[in-house]
Design a protein around this motif. Structure first.
Motif, PDB file in Angstrom:
ATOM      1  N   SER A   1      95.689  20.706  12.455  1.00 43.74           N
ATOM      2  CA  SER A   1      96.261  20.081  13.644  1.00 43.74           C
ATOM      3  C   SER A   1      97.680  20.591  13.908  1.00 43.74           C
ATOM      4  O   SER A   1      98.394  21.005  12.998  1.00 43.74           O
ATOM      5  CB  SER A   1      96.280  18.556  13.485  1.00 43.74           C
ATOM      6  OG  SER A   1      96.889  18.193  12.264  1.00 43.74           O
ATOM      7  N   ILE A   2      98.055  20.574  15.198  1.00 41.75           N
ATOM      8  CA  ILE A   2      99.396  20.957  15.628  1.00 41.75           C
ATOM      9  C   ILE A   2      99.989  19.784  16.403  1.00 41.75           C
ATOM     10  O   ILE A   2      99.357  19.256  17.321  1.00 41.75           O
ATOM     11  CB  ILE A   2      99.377  22.215  16.512  1.00 41.75           C
ATOM     12  CG1 ILE A   2      98.833  23.413  15.734  1.00 41.75           C
ATOM     13  CG2 ILE A   2     100.781  22.528  17.038  1.00 41.75           C
ATOM     14  CD1 ILE A   2      98.725  24.678  16.568  1.00 41.75           C
TER      15      ILE A   2
ATOM     16  N   THR B   1     100.708  21.343  11.283  1.00 40.93           N
ATOM     17  CA  THR B   1     101.879  22.002  11.857  1.00 40.93           C
ATOM     18  C   THR B   1     102.616  21.012  12.752  1.00 40.93           C
ATOM     19  O   THR B   1     101.999  20.324  13.557  1.00 40.93           O
ATOM     20  CB  THR B   1     101.470  23.235  12.682  1.00 40.93           C
ATOM     21  OG1 THR B   1     100.894  24.215  11.809  1.00 40.93           O
ATOM     22  CG2 THR B   1     102.660  23.843  13.395  1.00 40.93           C
TER      23      THR B   1
ATOM     24  N   ALA C   1      94.438  23.173  18.984  1.00 40.23           N
ATOM     25  CA  ALA C   1      94.821  24.497  18.518  1.00 40.23           C
ATOM     26  C   ALA C   1      93.952  25.570  19.173  1.00 40.23           C
ATOM     27  O   ALA C   1      92.736  25.410  19.316  1.00 40.23           O
ATOM     28  CB  ALA C   1      94.687  24.578  17.003  1.00 40.23           C
ATOM     29  N   ARG C   2      94.594  26.657  19.580  1.00 37.25           N
ATOM     30  CA  ARG C   2      93.859  27.780  20.155  1.00 37.25           C
ATOM     31  C   ARG C   2      93.070  28.502  19.065  1.00 37.25           C
ATOM     32  O   ARG C   2      93.455  28.490  17.898  1.00 37.25           O
ATOM     33  CB  ARG C   2      94.843  28.759  20.811  1.00 37.25           C
ATOM     34  CG  ARG C   2      95.422  28.263  22.123  1.00 37.25           C
ATOM     35  CD  ARG C   2      96.569  29.152  22.577  1.00 37.25           C
ATOM     36  NE  ARG C   2      97.810  28.800  21.888  1.00 37.25           N
ATOM     37  CZ  ARG C   2      98.883  29.583  21.844  1.00 37.25           C
ATOM     38  NH1 ARG C   2      98.853  30.767  22.413  1.00 37.25           N
ATOM     39  NH2 ARG C   2      99.965  29.189  21.223  1.00 37.25           N
TER      40      ARG C   2
ATOM     41  N   GLU D   1     101.962  29.729  12.103  1.00 35.82           N
ATOM     42  CA  GLU D   1     101.063  28.654  12.534  1.00 35.82           C
ATOM     43  C   GLU D   1      99.606  29.118  12.471  1.00 35.82           C
ATOM     44  O   GLU D   1      98.715  28.382  11.997  1.00 35.82           O
ATOM     45  CB  GLU D   1     101.394  28.219  13.964  1.00 35.82           C
ATOM     46  CG  GLU D   1     102.700  27.484  14.141  1.00 35.82           C
ATOM     47  CD  GLU D   1     102.926  27.077  15.597  1.00 35.82           C
ATOM     48  OE1 GLU D   1     103.970  26.454  15.865  1.00 35.82           O
ATOM     49  OE2 GLU D   1     102.074  27.384  16.450  1.00 35.82           O
TER      50      GLU D   1
ATOM     51  N   GLN E   1      96.401  27.778  10.284  1.00 43.03           N
ATOM     52  CA  GLN E   1      95.184  27.351  10.967  1.00 43.03           C
ATOM     53  C   GLN E   1      93.951  28.014  10.351  1.00 43.03           C
ATOM     54  O   GLN E   1      92.916  27.366  10.138  1.00 43.03           O
ATOM     55  CB  GLN E   1      95.286  27.700  12.449  1.00 43.03           C
ATOM     56  CG  GLN E   1      94.087  27.272  13.283  1.00 43.03           C
ATOM     57  CD  GLN E   1      94.233  27.688  14.737  1.00 43.03           C
ATOM     58  OE1 GLN E   1      95.332  27.984  15.208  1.00 43.03           O
ATOM     59  NE2 GLN E   1      93.117  27.720  15.449  1.00 43.03           N
TER      60      GLN E   1
ATOM     61  N   GLU F   1      96.927  24.983  25.368  1.00 38.69           N
ATOM     62  CA  GLU F   1      96.922  23.928  24.364  1.00 38.69           C
ATOM     63  C   GLU F   1      96.879  22.573  25.070  1.00 38.69           C
ATOM     64  O   GLU F   1      97.865  22.115  25.632  1.00 38.69           O
ATOM     65  CB  GLU F   1      98.164  24.011  23.480  1.00 38.69           C
ATOM     66  CG  GLU F   1      98.171  25.235  22.582  1.00 38.69           C
ATOM     67  CD  GLU F   1      99.430  25.335  21.752  1.00 38.69           C
ATOM     68  OE1 GLU F   1      99.403  26.044  20.735  1.00 38.69           O
ATOM     69  OE2 GLU F   1     100.451  24.717  22.126  1.00 38.69           O
TER      70      GLU F   1
END
Length: 626
Positions: A495-496, A436, A563-564, A420, A424, A548
């Protein structure tokens, strides 16, 4: 089947009979009734006009064998239009001078009866003929439910001749004592055991496809109390998605009992994004990959490239797609997506607008001792595919992740989390859009607990459960893939997304329900054995990381995470070090690099996580508070 010319001849004969009968009836009211000829130019005009209207409205495209209310409506339409046509013809012939007005008023209504009655009688005769011809071997069926599905089911069962409906059960008080196509509603659902004996039923069919999971569990328990085998009619969504055939009786599946409500994606958005486009799917022969291919084909993709390392899986996926979508252009590439040459060849050949990266290793206990392969396939292959997509300027790259990437305690979660982060950092917000999507366990996917339990039950047990308290989130394969495509269609850069997987399901309950669906009793016919948590397993999975922050999207079952921050320099160096360690098969170095790159990775706590928090999906929580 009645020959077409015989049907035309019958209908014209009925028109002649209707016209003659109405004239004789009208003239019979006069003191000195005139004679009306059996044939004349006037009758010829009526027959030609009405016959042409019959053909124009498509009356002969239907079959008498399946005559029904819509056919009667078509006959009424043809009769009314025919009245206008013959009136026009006779007006041109003799200005309607010899036609009584009462004949014109009564004509369409009598004609409907003369045309409709033989059709309905023929259908009733054929239905009874099928039943009578096989009455000696017809299976006596008790039906649960007395709604629309039951009405269609009764007709289908009688038509087949292999089944004989003997009664219906429904909890609606106003329906009890009534009849549906001559089959009586004998009582409520709770009376099933008694009525099954009284009617000598040999099979129970659940004709309530819209039941939620809780009510389906109740109905299944009622069916089990009778000791008879039971089946259910498929849901409309299963028929439309091609998972069931219309009229098919299927066994109650475990996903019918797990609280999964049908997902309704934004089809307009999905088709607008996919329509006419080219899609590449890695791991296309797997459970998720093959379903993603079907979903993309079903919703407008014009070309799909399949990238798969397993040759049998690739051939199977290609054959199934070609059979279901003969006009779809399919490109098959056999090879490892982690090989830069393979992925570059696939991208050059297909020129895809979007890539779904579903290829991965996912078996938690196995990967705990296969760190090198887990890193190579889940991290480095993802990096190779993602980087190649950016270099090829692919529009969208969708990475299929897992809920185990949240606060990972096992190799699968750690490798997925690092992948992930790789995606990113590769998103430059200008070219390829990296997306993601996370979700949990998928029912009936390869290697999942459901086929394992099914095989253990088939062999007579025992069914092995790791812990009495262990829970997992579950989704069906089509549901997961629909939401993946939905998320991808509207996603932002880097984006997640997390999918709403409903409530966590106790694995013990899952095992018990599967045993009951097999017609056996847990603990009596099939034993359940608790083996203890395996290496890398949590007691409960978590959906969200504390840092998050999630926000709702246009779809109630999809949330977008903030996202971190991930350092491009740190991730790039970690990937480089992992490549060297993989080449040297240095598991100790691989473990060290993973821990350094993912601070929250805590393999030491893998079996001590009994107190993990079960977090409710925020969108559902918000709905509950309103």
């Amino acid at each position: 089947m009645v020959p077409r010319l015989m049907v035309v001849g019958h209908d014209l004969l009925m028109v002649w009979l209707c016209w003659e009968a109405l004239h004789h009836l009208r003239y019979a009211m006069l003191p000195n009734p005139p004679s009306y000829p059996l044939w004349s130019p006037e009758i010829a005009i009526v027959l030609v006009a009405q016959g042409l209207v019959f053909w124009w409205v498509g009356l002969y495209r239907g079959l008498w064998r399946f005559a029904s209310v819509p056919d009667l409506g078509n006959i009424l339409k043809a009769s009314l239009i025919g009245l206008l046509a013959l009136a026009l013809g006779l007006a041109l012939y003799n200005r309607l001078g010899s036609v009584p007005r009462a004949v014109l008023v009564m004509y369409p209504f009598l004609l409907v009866g003369l045309l409709g009655m033989p059709r309905l009688m023929f259908r009733a005769w054929k239905d009874n003929q099928n039943t009578d011809s096989k009455n000696g071997i017809a299976l006596r069926v008790l039906i649960l439910g007395a709604g629309r599905s039951s009405e269609a089911l009764v007709r289908d069962l009688r038509r087949s001749g292999a089944y004989q409906p003997v009664g219906l059960l429904d909890d609606s008080a106003r329906l009890q004592g009534t009849k549906l196509h001559g089959v009586p509603v004998l009582g409520g659902l709770s009376d099933a055991a008694t009525i099954a004996k009284e009617t000598a039923a040999k099979l129970i069919v659940i004709a309530m496809p819209s039941l939620d999971a809780a009510n389906m569990q109740r109905v299944v328990a009622i069916c089990e109390s009778t000791g008879l085998p039971f089946r259910t009619v498929p849901r409309l969504v299963d028929v439309l998605e091609g998972r069931s055939l219309p009229g098919e009786l299927k066994e109650v599946a475990i996903d019918d009992l797990l609280g999964r409500k049908p997902v309704t994606p934004d089809w307009k958005l999905i088709r607008g994004w996919l329509g006419g486009r080219t899609v590449l799917v890695t791991g296309a022969g797997g459970s998720i990959g093959s379903e993603l291919c079907r979903q993309c084909a079903r919703h407008g993709a014009s070309r799909i490239a399949l990238l798969e390392v397993d040759e049998l899986a690739l051939v199977t996926a290609q054959t199934e797609l070609h059979r279901a979508f003969p006009d779809l252009e399919i490109i098959s590439v056999l090879g490892n997506c982690g090989d830069p040459a393979v992925i570059q060849h696939a991208l050059k050949t297909a020129e895809p607008d979007a890539v779904f990266h579903a290829a991965a290793y996912k078996q938690v206990p196995l990967l705990e001792k296969q760190l090198r392969e887990a890193v190579r396939n889940n991290v480095l292959a993802t990096e190779a595919v993602a980087r190649a997509c950016r270099e090829a300027n692919v529009g969208t790259f969708v990475f299929i992740s897992t809920d185990k990437a949240v606060d990972p305690v096992n190799v699968l979660g750690a490798t997925k989390r690092l992948a992930e982060m790789v995606c990113q950092t590769l998103d430059d917000r200008v070219s390829t859009r990296f997306v993601t999507v996370r979700f949990g366990n998928v029912l009936d996917s390869a290697g999942s607990v459901v086929p394992l339990f099914r095989e253990q039950i088939r062999l007579g047990g025992p069914v092995t459960v790791t812990d009495p308290e262990v829970t997992r989130y579950f989704m069906t394969i089509p549901e997961a893939c629909q939401l993946i495509v939905q998320a991808a269609a509207s996603a932002a850069h880097a984006s997640i997304y997390t999918l709403d997987m409903g409530e966590p399901v106790p694995i013990r309950v899952l095992a018990e329900q599967m045993i009951r669906l097999a017609g056996k009793q847990p603990g009596k016919d099939i034993a359940i054995v608790y083996t203890g948590l395996r290496p890398g397993e949590k007691l409960h999975e978590t959906l969200f990381h504390a840092e998050e922050l999630y926000r709702p999207t246009s779809h109630s079952k999809i949330l977008e995470a903030r996202a971190r921050d991930a350092s491009t320099e740190i991730i790039t160096r970690a990937v480089s070090l992992l490549q060297t360690a993989v080449a040297n098969y240095d598991n100790d170095e691989l473990s060290r690099i993973l821990r350094a790159a993912i601070p929250e990775f805590s393999p030491s706590g893998q079996n001590a996580d009994a107190g993990a928090t079960i977090v409710q999906f925020p969108a559902r929580e918000a709905r509950h508070t309103r």
